[in-house]
Write a protein that holds these residues in place. Sequence first.
Motif, PDB file in Angstrom:
ATOM      1  N   ARG A   1      -1.196  -3.592   3.627  1.00  0.00           N
ATOM      2  CA  ARG A   1      -2.244  -3.509   2.610  1.00  0.00           C
ATOM      3  C   ARG A   1      -1.589  -3.313   1.245  1.00  0.00           C
ATOM      4  O   ARG A   1      -0.599  -2.606   1.108  1.00  0.00           O
ATOM      5  N   GLY A   2      -2.158  -3.969   0.255  1.00  0.00           N
ATOM      6  CA  GLY A   2      -1.569  -3.947  -1.073  1.00  0.00           C
ATOM      7  C   GLY A   2      -1.425  -2.547  -1.623  1.00  0.00           C
ATOM      8  O   GLY A   2      -2.401  -1.779  -1.679  1.00  0.00           O
ATOM      9  N   GLY A   3      -0.221  -2.205  -2.023  1.00  0.00           N
ATOM     10  CA  GLY A   3       0.050  -0.905  -2.606  1.00  0.00           C
ATOM     11  C   GLY A   3       0.340  -1.021  -4.087  1.00  0.00           C
ATOM     12  O   GLY A   3      -0.041  -1.989  -4.756  1.00  0.00           O
ATOM     13  N   ASN A   4       1.032  -0.021  -4.602  1.00  0.00           N
ATOM     14  CA  ASN A   4       1.419  -0.027  -6.005  1.00  0.00           C
ATOM     15  C   ASN A   4       2.528  -1.049  -6.241  1.00  0.00           C
ATOM     16  O   ASN A   4       3.046  -1.665  -5.312  1.00  0.00           O
ATOM     17  N   SER A   5       2.925  -1.185  -7.498  1.00  0.00           N
ATOM     18  CA  SER A   5       3.997  -2.096  -7.838  1.00  0.00           C
ATOM     19  C   SER A   5       5.305  -1.630  -7.211  1.00  0.00           C
ATOM     20  O   SER A   5       5.461  -0.456  -6.832  1.00  0.00           O
ATOM     21  N   LEU A   6       6.272  -2.536  -7.156  1.00  0.00           N
ATOM     22  CA  LEU A   6       7.592  -2.181  -6.631  1.00  0.00           C
ATOM     23  C   LEU A   6       8.321  -1.216  -7.551  1.00  0.00           C
ATOM     24  O   LEU A   6       9.378  -0.685  -7.182  1.00  0.00           O
ATOM     25  N   CYS A   7       7.780  -0.966  -8.734  1.00  0.00           N
ATOM     26  CA  CYS A   7       8.382  -0.004  -9.654  1.00  0.00           C
ATOM     27  C   CYS A   7       7.803   1.399  -9.490  1.00  0.00           C
ATOM     28  O   CYS A   7       8.179   2.320 -10.228  1.00  0.00           O
TER      29      CYS A   7
ATOM     30  N   HIS B   1      -2.410  -9.664  -7.495  1.00  0.00           N
ATOM     31  CA  HIS B   1      -2.187  -9.656  -6.044  1.00  0.00           C
ATOM     32  C   HIS B   1      -0.878 -10.373  -5.743  1.00  0.00           C
ATOM     33  O   HIS B   1      -0.686 -11.524  -6.154  1.00  0.00           O
ATOM     34  N   MET B   2       0.010  -9.718  -4.994  1.00  0.00           N
ATOM     35  CA  MET B   2       1.327 -10.287  -4.684  1.00  0.00           C
ATOM     36  C   MET B   2       1.739  -9.897  -3.273  1.00  0.00           C
ATOM     37  O   MET B   2       1.404  -8.810  -2.802  1.00  0.00           O
ATOM     38  N   ALA B   3       2.495 -10.767  -2.625  1.00  0.00           N
ATOM     39  CA  ALA B   3       3.068 -10.470  -1.316  1.00  0.00           C
ATOM     40  C   ALA B   3       4.254 -11.398  -1.099  1.00  0.00           C
ATOM     41  O   ALA B   3       4.278 -12.528  -1.598  1.00  0.00           O
ATOM     42  N   GLY B   4       5.247 -10.911  -0.350  1.00  0.00           N
ATOM     43  CA  GLY B   4       6.375 -11.787  -0.088  1.00  0.00           C
ATOM     44  C   GLY B   4       7.603 -11.102   0.437  1.00  0.00           C
ATOM     45  O   GLY B   4       7.522 -10.059   1.119  1.00  0.00           O
ATOM     46  N   LEU B   5       8.755 -11.687   0.091  1.00  0.00           N
ATOM     47  CA  LEU B   5      10.071 -11.290   0.621  1.00  0.00           C
ATOM     48  C   LEU B   5      10.897 -10.727  -0.531  1.00  0.00           C
ATOM     49  O   LEU B   5      11.010 -11.362  -1.586  1.00  0.00           O
ATOM     50  N   VAL B   6      11.501  -9.556  -0.306  1.00  0.00           N
ATOM     51  CA  VAL B   6      12.201  -8.888  -1.403  1.00  0.00           C
ATOM     52  C   VAL B   6      13.592  -8.440  -0.972  1.00  0.00           C
ATOM     53  O   VAL B   6      13.796  -7.999   0.164  1.00  0.00           O
ATOM     54  N   CYS B   7      14.542  -8.586  -1.885  1.00  0.00           N
ATOM     55  CA  CYS B   7      15.860  -7.965  -1.774  1.00  0.00           C
ATOM     56  C   CYS B   7      15.858  -6.824  -2.778  1.00  0.00           C
ATOM     57  O   CYS B   7      15.742  -7.049  -3.992  1.00  0.00           O
ATOM     58  N   TYR B   8      16.004  -5.606  -2.288  1.00  0.00           N
ATOM     59  CA  TYR B   8      15.612  -4.418  -3.060  1.00  0.00           C
ATOM     60  C   TYR B   8      16.735  -3.391  -3.065  1.00  0.00           C
ATOM     61  O   TYR B   8      17.353  -3.131  -2.039  1.00  0.00           O
ATOM     62  N   TYR B   9      16.999  -2.828  -4.241  1.00  0.00           N
ATOM     63  CA  TYR B   9      17.860  -1.642  -4.322  1.00  0.00           C
ATOM     64  C   TYR B   9      17.035  -0.412  -4.681  1.00  0.00           C
ATOM     65  O   TYR B   9      17.044   0.579  -3.971  1.00  0.00           O
ATOM     66  N   ASN B  10      16.341  -0.489  -5.805  1.00  0.00           N
ATOM     67  CA  ASN B  10      15.439   0.594  -6.174  1.00  0.00           C
ATOM     68  C   ASN B  10      14.358   0.045  -7.095  1.00  0.00           C
ATOM     69  O   ASN B  10      14.279  -1.169  -7.301  1.00  0.00           O
TER      70      ASN B  10
ATOM     71  N   ILE C   1       9.723  -6.987   3.436  1.00  0.00           N
ATOM     72  CA  ILE C   1       8.462  -7.650   3.136  1.00  0.00           C
ATOM     73  C   ILE C   1       7.529  -6.650   2.482  1.00  0.00           C
ATOM     74  O   ILE C   1       7.615  -5.442   2.739  1.00  0.00           O
ATOM     75  N   CYS C   2       6.613  -7.144   1.636  1.00  0.00           N
ATOM     76  CA  CYS C   2       5.797  -6.195   0.887  1.00  0.00           C
ATOM     77  C   CYS C   2       4.534  -6.865   0.375  1.00  0.00           C
ATOM     78  O   CYS C   2       4.386  -8.097   0.416  1.00  0.00           O
ATOM     79  N   CYS C   3       3.632  -6.028  -0.138  1.00  0.00           N
ATOM     80  CA  CYS C   3       2.368  -6.507  -0.692  1.00  0.00           C
ATOM     81  C   CYS C   3       1.912  -5.530  -1.772  1.00  0.00           C
ATOM     82  O   CYS C   3       2.024  -4.308  -1.595  1.00  0.00           O
ATOM     83  N   GLN C   4       1.412  -6.085  -2.893  1.00  0.00           N
ATOM     84  CA  GLN C   4       0.910  -5.262  -3.986  1.00  0.00           C
ATOM     85  C   GLN C   4      -0.523  -5.687  -4.354  1.00  0.00           C
ATOM     86  O   GLN C   4      -0.846  -6.880  -4.363  1.00  0.00           O
ATOM     87  N   ASP C   5      -1.312  -4.689  -4.662  1.00  0.00           N
ATOM     88  CA  ASP C   5      -2.690  -4.897  -5.118  1.00  0.00           C
ATOM     89  C   ASP C   5      -2.856  -4.066  -6.385  1.00  0.00           C
ATOM     90  O   ASP C   5      -3.208  -2.890  -6.332  1.00  0.00           O
ATOM     91  N   LEU C   6      -2.602  -4.685  -7.523  1.00  0.00           N
ATOM     92  CA  LEU C   6      -2.586  -3.942  -8.783  1.00  0.00           C
ATOM     93  C   LEU C   6      -3.955  -3.927  -9.468  1.00  0.00           C
ATOM     94  O   LEU C   6      -4.062  -3.519 -10.627  1.00  0.00           O
ATOM     95  N   ARG C   7      -4.996  -4.340  -8.719  1.00  0.00           N
ATOM     96  CA  ARG C   7      -6.357  -4.273  -9.239  1.00  0.00           C
ATOM     97  C   ARG C   7      -7.266  -3.440  -8.346  1.00  0.00           C
ATOM     98  O   ARG C   7      -8.433  -3.205  -8.684  1.00  0.00           O
ATOM     99  N   GLY C   8      -6.736  -3.023  -7.200  1.00  0.00           N
ATOM    100  CA  GLY C   8      -7.533  -2.182  -6.312  1.00  0.00           C
ATOM    101  C   GLY C   8      -8.622  -2.918  -5.575  1.00  0.00           C
ATOM    102  O   GLY C   8      -9.686  -2.347  -5.297  1.00  0.00           O
ATOM    103  N   ASP C   9      -8.367  -4.183  -5.217  1.00  0.00           N
ATOM    104  CA  ASP C   9      -9.385  -5.001  -4.549  1.00  0.00           C
ATOM    105  C   ASP C   9      -9.346  -4.907  -3.035  1.00  0.00           C
ATOM    106  O   ASP C   9     -10.172  -5.530  -2.364  1.00  0.00           O
ATOM    107  N   GLY C  10      -8.381  -4.207  -2.478  1.00  0.00           N
ATOM    108  CA  GLY C  10      -8.288  -4.083  -1.033  1.00  0.00           C
ATOM    109  C   GLY C  10      -7.623  -5.269  -0.355  1.00  0.00           C
ATOM    110  O   GLY C  10      -7.854  -5.498   0.848  1.00  0.00           O
TER     111      GLY C  10
END
Length: 524
Positions: A359-365, A397-406, A500-509
């Motif tokens: 489910r979409g969460g906050n930004s990756l930041c 709304h975003m979702a996908g594949l990430v290479c992440y450090y912080n 993998i991740c998902c963001q919902d920066l508008r709170g639409d569920g």
Amino acid sequence: MKKIKNPILRGFYPDPSILRVGSDYYLATSTFEWFPGVTLLHSRDLENWETIEPPLSDDSVLDLRGIDTSCGIWAPNLSYSNGIYYLLYTIVYTDRSRFKDTHNFLITASDIHGPWSKPVYLNCSGFDPSLFHDDDGKMWLVNMTIDQRAYRKRFGGVVLQEYSHEKRGLTGPVYKVFEGTQLGKTEGPNLYKHNGFYYLLCAEGGTEFGHCCTVARSKTIFGPYEVHPQNPILSSKGAENYPIQRAGHGSLVETEDHRWLMFHLCSRPLDGYSILGRETAVQNIEWTNDGWFYIPGAENKLPLTEFKVPDLPVFSVQDPPVREDFDGPKLPRAFLTLRESAQSCGISLTERKGYVRIRGGNSLCSKYRQGLLARRLQSLHCTIGTSVEFTPRSFHHMAGLVCYYNYDNYHYAKISYDETAGKSVSITSVDNRTVTETEPVPVPEDGPVYLRAAIDGAALQFSYSVDGEQYQKLGPVLNMRVLSDEHVDGNGFTGAMVGICCQDLRGDGVFSDFDWFDYQQADS
């Protein structure tokens, strides 16, 4: 004797604490802001290791929300006495300028697989606590201390205080027993007793390229401690082209046949960048007639690229599959989340059978509720891929594949919505807070989108497909050095992760469904 290649644990496995109980070896490593807290591993042959049940997997006993990057859980310590396993760890809440808020805790269990007790708060005078069990039955908390005063040494030496199992807390005075050596930044103290001497094994020089292991000893636990005549006994400092760097933070274990080994952290940098983070390696230890111990065969105190062990029966460990289909009832232990449990991050295996729903969460930041599920990157030659079903209705709304450090450093191949391109794929890269993006490429509104990341050394190339067969390159070749300890602004103590991740920066569920996750490496 059998030779085993270093490092034994590749990727983000720092600050190893080793314990033997009978013929079983247990290892604990730091997890920082990643959840569950503390990675525990088990082996019987010292070469093959399996990840076992995490000791801190419940939000009620571990709350890391809001923790800065590379804070959180530092340097766990495992010990065992009278049928009880003891696990100490630090939660670093703050690491700013000269100040560190470092709270030390203890949990116990009669079985390494749990259940573990609720945490007992110990102190907050420093970090890297360990527990020493003396011959007389007393237990002593050992930790380094922080001195926040600008006119004093910040790393203030090593202190002892007695721990009472009955009272479940510290008791009696605090004894300062060791100031450290001239190398400075004394941390990671572990106390051992051997042939009538107490030995302090410390990390010094900082966990960068000057890192090392130093030793001091005393006839009494309270000192005075004399330093090893050949300190440091282990370091890669000054050997810029040596394959194993940053060696330090040691932990000793005696094998069943009374040989000794030292586990320690290290890194294998690429052009000076530790993309895989700090890893775990092992050295043989030899006690000599002068009552000190050394690493036999170590030229200029450099860590050896292999170590020897007796020909123990092979400990069979099932290799993780290249493809994780998310068909099981639980997430594989290789996967971690940020600061909270998967459930609290909106990650579910039950909402759609055969998929992991995020489910979409906050930004990756963000430092709160990220919908991110990731595993360690363990090779610089690998391919990572996923299949995702996602219906974005906004650029929020975003979702996908990430290479992440912080939260300040990542490369993200994402599906989103653009007013012109509609549903589309693009890349967001964040390099020490500087954001760059590629132009969105339209994809069909319906059906899955397949995303792939190919890593070759420091080069990262994303690609995408709409049928799972024909892939198109997405964006330019990206720099994996961005995801390294040395590149990031501020503390860099973890390592590159892929997920993998998902963001919902508008709170639409909104949510995304991932059918599978591939991780295939050409070497390690």
